[in-house]
Structure formats: C-alpha cells, structure tokens
Design a protein around this motif. Structure first.
Motif, PDB file in Angstrom:
ATOM      1  N   MET A   4      27.749 -45.277  12.961  1.00 13.71           N
ATOM      2  CA  MET A   4      28.982 -44.896  12.292  1.00 13.71           C
ATOM      3  C   MET A   4      29.647 -43.803  13.119  1.00 13.71           C
ATOM      4  SD  MET A   4      28.257 -44.942   8.206  1.00 13.71           S
ATOM      5  CE  MET A   4      26.654 -44.167   8.186  1.00 13.71           C
ATOM      6  N   ILE A   5      30.947 -43.698  12.973  1.00 10.55           N
ATOM      7  CA  ILE A   5      31.730 -42.714  13.717  1.00 10.55           C
ATOM      8  C   ILE A   5      31.209 -41.298  13.495  1.00 10.55           C
ATOM      9  CG2 ILE A   5      34.015 -41.632  13.849  1.00 10.55           C
ATOM     10  CD1 ILE A   5      33.720 -44.242  15.447  1.00 10.55           C
ATOM     11  N   ARG A   6      30.787 -40.965  12.293  1.00 12.04           N
ATOM     12  CA  ARG A   6      30.302 -39.597  12.023  1.00 12.04           C
ATOM     13  C   ARG A   6      29.106 -39.219  12.896  1.00 12.04           C
ATOM     14  NH1 ARG A   6      28.314 -41.808   6.887  1.00 12.04           N
ATOM     15  NH2 ARG A   6      30.202 -41.046   5.907  1.00 12.04           N
ATOM     16  N   GLU A   7      28.409 -40.225  13.423  1.00  9.67           N
ATOM     17  CA  GLU A   7      27.242 -39.963  14.268  1.00  9.67           C
ATOM     18  C   GLU A   7      27.624 -39.644  15.716  1.00  9.67           C
ATOM     19  OE1 GLU A   7      23.733 -42.649  13.281  1.00  9.67           O
ATOM     20  OE2 GLU A   7      25.418 -43.773  12.418  1.00  9.67           O
ATOM     21  N   VAL A   8      28.840 -39.954  16.106  1.00  9.24           N
ATOM     22  CA  VAL A   8      29.235 -39.763  17.506  1.00  9.24           C
ATOM     23  C   VAL A   8      30.472 -38.876  17.690  1.00  9.24           C
ATOM     24  CG1 VAL A   8      28.203 -41.948  18.219  1.00  9.24           C
ATOM     25  CG2 VAL A   8      30.613 -41.894  17.569  1.00  9.24           C
ATOM     26  N   MET A   9      31.173 -38.561  16.617  1.00  9.23           N
ATOM     27  CA  MET A   9      32.417 -37.806  16.716  1.00  9.23           C
ATOM     28  C   MET A   9      32.165 -36.344  17.061  1.00  9.23           C
ATOM     29  SD  MET A   9      33.456 -37.291  12.734  1.00  9.23           S
ATOM     30  CE  MET A   9      32.619 -36.065  11.727  1.00  9.23           C
ATOM     31  N   THR A  10      33.210 -35.674  17.488  1.00 11.72           N
ATOM     32  CA  THR A  10      33.202 -34.233  17.686  1.00 11.72           C
ATOM     33  C   THR A  10      33.643 -33.588  16.385  1.00 11.72           C
ATOM     34  OG1 THR A  10      33.732 -34.476  20.019  1.00 11.72           O
ATOM     35  CG2 THR A  10      34.211 -32.339  19.015  1.00 11.72           C
ATOM     36  N   ARG A  11      32.843 -32.665  15.904  1.00  8.92           N
ATOM     37  CA  ARG A  11      33.150 -31.961  14.649  1.00  8.92           C
ATOM     38  C   ARG A  11      33.830 -30.629  14.962  1.00  8.92           C
ATOM     39  NH1 ARG A  11      30.220 -34.257  10.528  1.00  8.92           N
ATOM     40  NH2 ARG A  11      28.639 -35.738  11.208  1.00  8.92           N
ATOM     41  N   ASP A  12      34.216 -29.918  13.926  1.00  6.43           N
ATOM     42  CA  ASP A  12      34.803 -28.580  14.065  1.00  6.43           C
ATOM     43  C   ASP A  12      35.968 -28.583  15.054  1.00  6.43           C
ATOM     44  OD1 ASP A  12      32.856 -27.535  12.294  1.00  6.43           O
ATOM     45  OD2 ASP A  12      31.438 -27.341  13.955  1.00  6.43           O
ATOM     46  N   VAL A  13      36.893 -29.485  14.830  1.00  5.80           N
ATOM     47  CA  VAL A  13      38.051 -29.639  15.695  1.00  5.80           C
ATOM     48  C   VAL A  13      39.054 -28.528  15.413  1.00  5.80           C
ATOM     49  CG1 VAL A  13      39.962 -31.183  16.283  1.00  5.80           C
ATOM     50  CG2 VAL A  13      37.714 -32.129  15.745  1.00  5.80           C
ATOM     51  N   GLU A  14      39.534 -27.903  16.472  1.00  6.76           N
ATOM     52  CA  GLU A  14      40.592 -26.900  16.343  1.00  6.76           C
ATOM     53  C   GLU A  14      41.906 -27.618  16.074  1.00  6.76           C
ATOM     54  OE1 GLU A  14      40.660 -23.477  16.605  1.00  6.76           O
ATOM     55  OE2 GLU A  14      38.471 -23.388  16.766  1.00  6.76           O
ATOM     56  N   VAL A  15      42.733 -27.027  15.248  1.00  7.47           N
ATOM     57  CA  VAL A  15      44.026 -27.623  14.898  1.00  7.47           C
ATOM     58  C   VAL A  15      45.135 -26.619  15.174  1.00  7.47           C
ATOM     59  CG1 VAL A  15      42.946 -29.063  13.129  1.00  7.47           C
ATOM     60  CG2 VAL A  15      43.950 -26.875  12.475  1.00  7.47           C
ATOM     61  N   ILE A  16      46.362 -27.103  15.048  1.00  6.64           N
ATOM     62  CA  ILE A  16      47.522 -26.231  15.199  1.00  6.64           C
ATOM     63  C   ILE A  16      48.491 -26.510  14.054  1.00  6.64           C
ATOM     64  CG2 ILE A  16      48.832 -27.763  16.733  1.00  6.64           C
ATOM     65  CD1 ILE A  16      49.195 -24.788  18.252  1.00  6.64           C
ATOM     66  N   ASN A  17      49.261 -25.509  13.691  1.00  9.33           N
ATOM     67  CA  ASN A  17      50.229 -25.601  12.604  1.00  9.33           C
ATOM     68  C   ASN A  17      51.540 -26.174  13.134  1.00  9.33           C
ATOM     69  OD1 ASN A  17      52.430 -24.455  10.763  1.00  9.33           O
ATOM     70  ND2 ASN A  17      50.559 -23.951   9.644  1.00  9.33           N
ATOM     71  N   PRO A  18      52.243 -26.972  12.344  1.00  3.44           N
ATOM     72  CA  PRO A  18      53.497 -27.560  12.826  1.00  3.44           C
ATOM     73  C   PRO A  18      54.580 -26.541  13.153  1.00  3.44           C
ATOM     74  CG  PRO A  18      53.180 -28.023  10.483  1.00  3.44           C
ATOM     75  CD  PRO A  18      51.915 -27.400  10.974  1.00  3.44           C
ATOM     76  N   SER A  19      54.500 -25.352  12.579  1.00  6.85           N
ATOM     77  CA  SER A  19      55.512 -24.327  12.858  1.00  6.85           C
ATOM     78  C   SER A  19      55.168 -23.450  14.060  1.00  6.85           C
ATOM     79  CB  SER A  19      55.744 -23.455  11.624  1.00  6.85           C
ATOM     80  OG  SER A  19      54.549 -22.766  11.292  1.00  6.85           O
TER      81      SER A  19
END
Length: 144
Positions: A4-19
């Motif tokens: 499953m994707i949860r077994e291979v994905m990168t967690r704790d992804v940094e995000v950015i705000n639209p503003s």
C-alpha cells in the motif's frame, strides 16, 4: 503481495500557505532541498507549487517573487491518492497522467504524505517502473 502507498510514501511533508510569497516558497524549497510543496490552508490541500511553477508561471511572466502569492502560480486540481491505495495502481496512474508524484491523503482527505516515482522503484517490478518512467517522460508540446 502488493504494498500500500502508506508503506512507501514520505511522511511529515512540509507545506506552504497559499498567501505566502513565491520567495517564501523558493526559500523553503532551497532549505528542504525539494522541488514541490503542497499548498495547504490548514490541513486542506489546495494544490501544489513546484520550482518550475515559480519560474514558468511567475518569473518568466515578470511577476515579483517578493509580492506574488503562491496561490497565483500554484497548480490546483492536483492528482492525489489514498494512503491505502495499491502501489501498482498508483504507478499505472503516474504513467497514464504523466506525473512523477502524488499527494497522499487519508480517507478524510487529510494530507498524510507524498509519493514519488522513486519511492515506488524498489517496491514494484523494474519493468513496471521503467514503463511508467517512459510514459511520464514523453515530451509535451510548448506552451502557447
């Protein structure tokens, strides 16, 4: 058995705000050494901004990176997958849609990670990854 994707994905992804500004996004990309950032308003994913978006939709069009907001150049309506999706199925979608990464959400559509073609390379057959890369890498036409 397929992962499953949860077994291979990168967690704790940094995000950015639209503003946030394009400069803020570029600095975050530099400090994290990444090209894409999910754009989120709280925990809701609104889109994705890439280093290429900043250059092609921002700088190349004369937009000021110090005042132009991320929301002005980000891609909305992005492809995503669920964390319980089958890795083989997502690899096929990458090939079909010609994209190298998917935002990963849980069934409540809360951001939980990101999965890239490279994350799948050790989890599915080399032949399937090669076929997906070939499909993703087909050139597109120029923007007019």
């Amino acid at each position: 058995m397929a992962k499953m994707i949860r077994e291979v994905m990168t967690r704790d992804v940094e995000v950015i705000n639209p503003s946030d500004t394009l400069r803020d996004a570029a600095e975050k990309m530099r400090s994290l050494n990444v090209g894409p950032l999910p754009v989120c308003d709280g925990q809701r994913v609104l889109g994705m901004i890439t280093d290429r978006d900043i250059v092609v939709r921002g700088i190349a069009l004369g937009k000021d990176p110090n005042s132009t907001q991320v929301s002005d150049v980000m891609s909305s309506g992005i492809e995503y997958c669920f964390d319980d999706d089958n890795a083989d199925d997502i690899l096929n979608r990458m090939k079909e849609k010609q994209i190298r990464r998917f935002i990963v959400v849980d069934r409540n559509k809360k951001l939980v990670g990101i999965v890239a073609l490279g994350d799948l390379s050790g989890e599915v057959s080399e032949q399937k990854v090669g076929e997906a890369l070939e499909g993703i890498s087909e050139p597109s036409g120029p923007v007019i």
